[in-house]
Design a protein around this motif. Structure first.
Motif, PDB file in Angstrom:
ATOM      1  N   ARG A 137     -16.553 -22.373  19.393  1.00  0.00           N
ATOM      2  CA  ARG A 137     -16.730 -22.131  17.972  1.00  0.00           C
ATOM      3  C   ARG A 137     -16.425 -20.790  17.735  1.00  0.00           C
ATOM      4  NH1 ARG A 137     -19.879 -26.332  15.836  1.00  0.00           N
ATOM      5  NH2 ARG A 137     -19.471 -28.321  17.106  1.00  0.00           N
ATOM      6  N   GLU A 138     -16.833 -19.667  18.140  1.00  0.00           N
ATOM      7  CA  GLU A 138     -16.454 -18.310  18.098  1.00  0.00           C
ATOM      8  C   GLU A 138     -15.186 -18.151  17.690  1.00  0.00           C
ATOM      9  OE1 GLU A 138     -20.486 -18.909  19.370  1.00  0.00           O
ATOM     10  OE2 GLU A 138     -18.734 -19.405  20.456  1.00  0.00           O
ATOM     11  N   GLU A 139     -14.108 -18.716  18.820  1.00  0.00           N
ATOM     12  CA  GLU A 139     -12.770 -18.634  18.565  1.00  0.00           C
ATOM     13  C   GLU A 139     -12.394 -19.318  17.211  1.00  0.00           C
ATOM     14  OE1 GLU A 139     -11.018 -17.975  23.162  1.00  0.00           O
ATOM     15  OE2 GLU A 139     -10.842 -19.942  22.149  1.00  0.00           O
ATOM     16  N   ALA A 140     -12.682 -20.358  16.683  1.00  0.00           N
ATOM     17  CA  ALA A 140     -12.216 -20.909  15.993  1.00  0.00           C
ATOM     18  C   ALA A 140     -12.719 -20.307  14.591  1.00  0.00           C
ATOM     19  CB  ALA A 140     -13.099 -22.485  15.815  1.00  0.00           C
ATOM     20  N   TYR A 141     -14.034 -19.862  14.486  1.00  0.00           N
ATOM     21  CA  TYR A 141     -14.482 -19.247  13.341  1.00  0.00           C
ATOM     22  C   TYR A 141     -13.618 -17.799  13.173  1.00  0.00           C
ATOM     23  CZ  TYR A 141     -18.586 -21.990  13.562  1.00  0.00           C
ATOM     24  OH  TYR A 141     -19.425 -23.037  13.732  1.00  0.00           O
ATOM     25  N   ALA A 142     -13.165 -16.992  14.311  1.00  0.00           N
ATOM     26  CA  ALA A 142     -12.294 -16.005  14.334  1.00  0.00           C
ATOM     27  C   ALA A 142     -10.958 -16.459  13.639  1.00  0.00           C
ATOM     28  CB  ALA A 142     -12.269 -15.221  15.503  1.00  0.00           C
ATOM     29  N   PHE A 143     -10.561 -17.328  14.047  1.00  0.00           N
ATOM     30  CA  PHE A 143      -9.168 -17.744  13.698  1.00  0.00           C
ATOM     31  C   PHE A 143      -9.254 -17.976  12.216  1.00  0.00           C
ATOM     32  CE2 PHE A 143      -6.267 -21.419  12.539  1.00  0.00           C
ATOM     33  CZ  PHE A 143      -5.172 -21.246  13.194  1.00  0.00           C
ATOM     34  N   CYS A 144     -10.298 -18.872  11.854  1.00  0.00           N
ATOM     35  CA  CYS A 144     -10.219 -19.140  10.338  1.00  0.00           C
ATOM     36  C   CYS A 144     -10.270 -17.944   9.370  1.00  0.00           C
ATOM     37  CB  CYS A 144     -11.536 -20.077  10.127  1.00  0.00           C
ATOM     38  SG  CYS A 144     -11.501 -21.701  10.718  1.00  0.00           S
ATOM     39  N   GLU A 145     -11.121 -16.900   9.974  1.00  0.00           N
ATOM     40  CA  GLU A 145     -11.140 -15.723   9.240  1.00  0.00           C
ATOM     41  C   GLU A 145      -9.845 -14.952   9.252  1.00  0.00           C
ATOM     42  OE1 GLU A 145     -13.726 -11.406   8.965  1.00  0.00           O
ATOM     43  OE2 GLU A 145     -14.137 -13.224  10.407  1.00  0.00           O
ATOM     44  N   ALA A 146      -9.089 -15.098  10.151  1.00  0.00           N
ATOM     45  CA  ALA A 146      -7.713 -14.406  10.202  1.00  0.00           C
ATOM     46  C   ALA A 146      -6.596 -15.122   9.247  1.00  0.00           C
ATOM     47  CB  ALA A 146      -7.336 -14.483  11.715  1.00  0.00           C
ATOM     48  N   VAL A 147      -6.929 -16.338   9.054  1.00  0.00           N
ATOM     49  CA  VAL A 147      -5.861 -17.019   8.197  1.00  0.00           C
ATOM     50  C   VAL A 147      -6.368 -17.121   6.859  1.00  0.00           C
ATOM     51  CG1 VAL A 147      -4.805 -18.372  10.291  1.00  0.00           C
ATOM     52  CG2 VAL A 147      -6.711 -19.366   8.965  1.00  0.00           C
ATOM     53  N   GLY A 148      -7.586 -16.894   6.464  1.00  0.00           N
ATOM     54  CA  GLY A 148      -7.744 -16.742   4.944  1.00  0.00           C
ATOM     55  C   GLY A 148      -8.663 -17.905   4.476  1.00  0.00           C
ATOM     56  N   PHE A 149      -9.366 -18.689   5.438  1.00  0.00           N
ATOM     57  CA  PHE A 149     -10.334 -19.656   5.360  1.00  0.00           C
ATOM     58  C   PHE A 149     -11.231 -19.233   4.446  1.00  0.00           C
ATOM     59  CE2 PHE A 149     -13.632 -22.570   6.624  1.00  0.00           C
ATOM     60  CZ  PHE A 149     -13.202 -23.803   6.312  1.00  0.00           C
ATOM     61  N   PRO A 150     -11.894 -20.008   3.545  1.00  0.00           N
ATOM     62  CA  PRO A 150     -11.641 -21.271   3.079  1.00  0.00           C
ATOM     63  C   PRO A 150     -10.483 -21.388   1.846  1.00  0.00           C
ATOM     64  CG  PRO A 150     -13.571 -20.605   1.902  1.00  0.00           C
ATOM     65  CD  PRO A 150     -13.120 -19.372   2.798  1.00  0.00           C
ATOM     66  N   HIS A 152      -7.383 -20.938   2.227  1.00  0.00           N
ATOM     67  CA  HIS A 152      -6.563 -21.628   2.914  1.00  0.00           C
ATOM     68  C   HIS A 152      -7.252 -22.809   3.905  1.00  0.00           C
ATOM     69  CE1 HIS A 152      -4.292 -17.959   1.615  1.00  0.00           C
ATOM     70  NE2 HIS A 152      -3.376 -18.456   1.735  1.00  0.00           N
ATOM     71  N   ALA A 153      -6.727 -23.887   3.726  1.00  0.00           N
ATOM     72  CA  ALA A 153      -7.214 -24.963   4.650  1.00  0.00           C
ATOM     73  C   ALA A 153      -6.818 -24.851   6.074  1.00  0.00           C
ATOM     74  CB  ALA A 153      -7.050 -26.323   4.027  1.00  0.00           C
ATOM     75  N   VAL A 154      -7.352 -25.477   6.935  1.00  0.00           N
ATOM     76  CA  VAL A 154      -7.193 -25.760   8.206  1.00  0.00           C
ATOM     77  C   VAL A 154      -7.064 -27.076   8.533  1.00  0.00           C
ATOM     78  CG1 VAL A 154      -8.017 -23.281   8.887  1.00  0.00           C
ATOM     79  CG2 VAL A 154      -9.456 -25.244   9.274  1.00  0.00           C
ATOM     80  N   MET A 194      -0.454 -26.336   6.282  1.00  0.00           N
ATOM     81  CA  MET A 194       0.676 -25.771   5.537  1.00  0.00           C
ATOM     82  C   MET A 194       1.276 -26.543   4.175  1.00  0.00           C
ATOM     83  SD  MET A 194       0.667 -23.061   7.346  1.00  0.00           S
ATOM     84  CE  MET A 194       1.877 -22.389   6.172  1.00  0.00           C
ATOM     85  N   ARG A 195       0.513 -27.476   3.860  1.00  0.00           N
ATOM     86  CA  ARG A 195       0.797 -28.196   2.600  1.00  0.00           C
ATOM     87  C   ARG A 195       0.246 -27.355   1.422  1.00  0.00           C
ATOM     88  NH1 ARG A 195      -2.955 -33.381   3.435  1.00  0.00           N
ATOM     89  NH2 ARG A 195      -4.301 -31.873   4.365  1.00  0.00           N
ATOM     90  N   ALA A 196       1.361 -27.452   0.456  1.00  0.00           N
ATOM     91  CA  ALA A 196       1.171 -26.356  -0.629  1.00  0.00           C
ATOM     92  C   ALA A 196      -0.173 -26.454  -1.360  1.00  0.00           C
ATOM     93  CB  ALA A 196       2.298 -26.600  -1.668  1.00  0.00           C
ATOM     94  N   LEU A 197      -0.666 -27.324  -1.622  1.00  0.00           N
ATOM     95  CA  LEU A 197      -1.884 -27.203  -2.443  1.00  0.00           C
ATOM     96  C   LEU A 197      -3.262 -26.456  -1.712  1.00  0.00           C
ATOM     97  CD1 LEU A 197      -3.741 -30.661  -2.904  1.00  0.00           C
ATOM     98  CD2 LEU A 197      -2.201 -30.243  -1.069  1.00  0.00           C
ATOM     99  N   TYR A 198      -2.893 -26.722  -0.118  1.00  0.00           N
ATOM    100  CA  TYR A 198      -3.959 -25.864   0.537  1.00  0.00           C
ATOM    101  C   TYR A 198      -3.531 -24.590   1.055  1.00  0.00           C
ATOM    102  CZ  TYR A 198      -6.125 -30.629   0.635  1.00  0.00           C
ATOM    103  OH  TYR A 198      -6.789 -31.606   0.518  1.00  0.00           O
ATOM    104  N   ASN A 199      -2.483 -24.052   0.712  1.00  0.00           N
ATOM    105  CA  ASN A 199      -1.909 -22.615   1.389  1.00  0.00           C
ATOM    106  C   ASN A 199      -1.475 -21.951   0.172  1.00  0.00           C
ATOM    107  OD1 ASN A 199      -0.142 -20.761   2.805  1.00  0.00           O
ATOM    108  ND2 ASN A 199      -0.932 -22.144   4.446  1.00  0.00           N
ATOM    109  N   PRO A 200      -2.403 -21.136  -0.435  1.00  0.00           N
ATOM    110  CA  PRO A 200      -1.853 -20.256  -1.696  1.00  0.00           C
ATOM    111  C   PRO A 200      -0.705 -19.274  -1.425  1.00  0.00           C
ATOM    112  CG  PRO A 200      -4.174 -20.306  -1.730  1.00  0.00           C
ATOM    113  CD  PRO A 200      -3.616 -21.096  -0.380  1.00  0.00           C
ATOM    114  N   THR A 201      -0.552 -18.720  -0.002  1.00  0.00           N
ATOM    115  CA  THR A 201       0.396 -17.925   0.550  1.00  0.00           C
ATOM    116  C   THR A 201       1.745 -18.654   0.221  1.00  0.00           C
ATOM    117  OG1 THR A 201      -1.183 -16.550   1.813  1.00  0.00           O
ATOM    118  CG2 THR A 201       1.188 -16.517   2.148  1.00  0.00           C
ATOM    119  N   ARG A 202       1.865 -19.977   0.679  1.00  0.00           N
ATOM    120  CA  ARG A 202       3.132 -20.739   0.879  1.00  0.00           C
ATOM    121  C   ARG A 202       3.555 -21.023  -0.678  1.00  0.00           C
ATOM    122  NH1 ARG A 202       4.659 -26.753   1.737  1.00  0.00           N
ATOM    123  NH2 ARG A 202       6.755 -26.579   1.757  1.00  0.00           N
ATOM    124  N   MET A 203       2.361 -21.416  -1.501  1.00  0.00           N
ATOM    125  CA  MET A 203       2.632 -21.577  -2.935  1.00  0.00           C
ATOM    126  C   MET A 203       3.428 -20.573  -3.591  1.00  0.00           C
ATOM    127  SD  MET A 203       2.220 -24.410  -4.735  1.00  0.00           S
ATOM    128  CE  MET A 203       0.634 -25.173  -4.707  1.00  0.00           C
TER     129      MET A 203
END
Length: 285
Positions: A137-150, A152-154, A194-203
């Motif tokens: 779980r700790e790795e998953a939470y760190a990953f989410c923080e790094a990619v801009g969750f929430p 940006h969706a995962v 990476m779908r556009a509505l879930y990824n502001p960076t990509r949009m």
């Protein structure tokens, strides 16, 4: 006529259709409507996932450009209109610097009435595209923080099961518990959605590709004023400022008209007539 009048007259259409099911119209429609003089609509019941998904549950049927064309033709078929716009993105390691992430967005315009096609694009390393085999779980939470969750969706996937559009921590916890229990002996992957509505960076980069498309449309042939007077070749050979030898940097861009075939060479597209010696293989071997 000025350029805007020429373009509005060229398209001379009330409606253009946008092939998207992931809210790309939020960034694309204002630009297209203002600059092309048309009203953008999204066809009802349009399913672009049939041409491939980022999570690979449906394989893409062609390369990036072919897929964008398929989407545009499908939107025309579904709507009965003659003008369509579609976009397609790719993600992965950079083709030259594989340690960097890479995103290329393409926006394709298909005008059946004028038999006119044109691509715009945006290429960037500014992407949060990542994935991680989930060990804790700790790795998953760190990953989410790094990619801009929430913001940006995962996505969490294991075996052939995929759960997309995760945008809340409680939802993430439930999905991880479910996947880890069900696939306790298999690898569970967490990755960016990476779908556009879930990824502001990509949009943001889809908007940039749309702006590039519009710039190319407004590039008019110097002979006949037909739109889409674009670069078809880039010639290397910019001379080194120090030794005068040719470098790999671009010296000229060659433009060609889609209608009359006019060809024009434009020197020094970078605005520099000579290359820095640091870019010369002789001065800086």
């Amino acid at each position: 006529m000025n350029k805007k009048e020429i373009i509005h007259t060229f398209f001379n259409r009330r409606i253009g259709v946008l092939a998207t099911m992931y809210h790309k119209e939020k960034v694309m429609s204002p630009l297209l409507e203002e600059q092309l003089g048309i009203k953008i609509k999204v066809p009802i019941n349009l399913d672009t996932d049939q041409f491939g998904t980022f999570t690979r549950d449906i394989e893409r049927v062609g390369d990036q450009a072919e897929t964008a064309k398929l989407k545009a033709r499908y939107a025309i078929e579904l709507s009965g209109e003659t003008l369509a716009i579609a976009s397609e993105g790719v993600f992965g390691p950079h083709p030259v610097m594989p340690w960097l992430p890479y995103n290329r967005e393409m926006v394709f315009l298909l005008d059946q009435e004028n038999k006119f096609e044109l691509f715009g694009e945006a290429i960037t390393t500014d992407t949060n595209y990542q994935y991680l085999p989930m060990k804790s779980r700790e790795e998953a939470y760190a990953f989410c923080e790094a990619v801009g969750f929430p913001e940006h969706a995962v996505v969490v996937r294991a075996n052939h099961e995929i759960i997309k559009g995760i945008i809340e921590k409680e939802q993430l916890d439930e999905v991880m518990t479910y996947m880890q229990n069900k696939y306790s002996n298999e690898e569970v992957i967490i990755e960016t959605d990476m779908r556009a509505l879930y990824n502001p960076t990509r949009m943001k980069h889809i908007q940039a590709a749309t702006e590039d498309l519009i710039r190319k449309i407004y590039s008019l042939c110097s002979r006949c004023s037909y739109p889409g007077f674009e670069v078809v070749e880039r010639r290397e050979g910019l001379l080194c400022r120090c030794c005068g030898l040719k470098t790999k940097l671009i010296q000229a861009e060659i433009y060609r008209c889609k209608k009359c075939g006019e060809i024009e060479e434009r020197l020094y597209p970078s605005g520099k007539q000579f290359a820095d010696p640091s870019q010369c293989f002789f001065c800086n071997p």
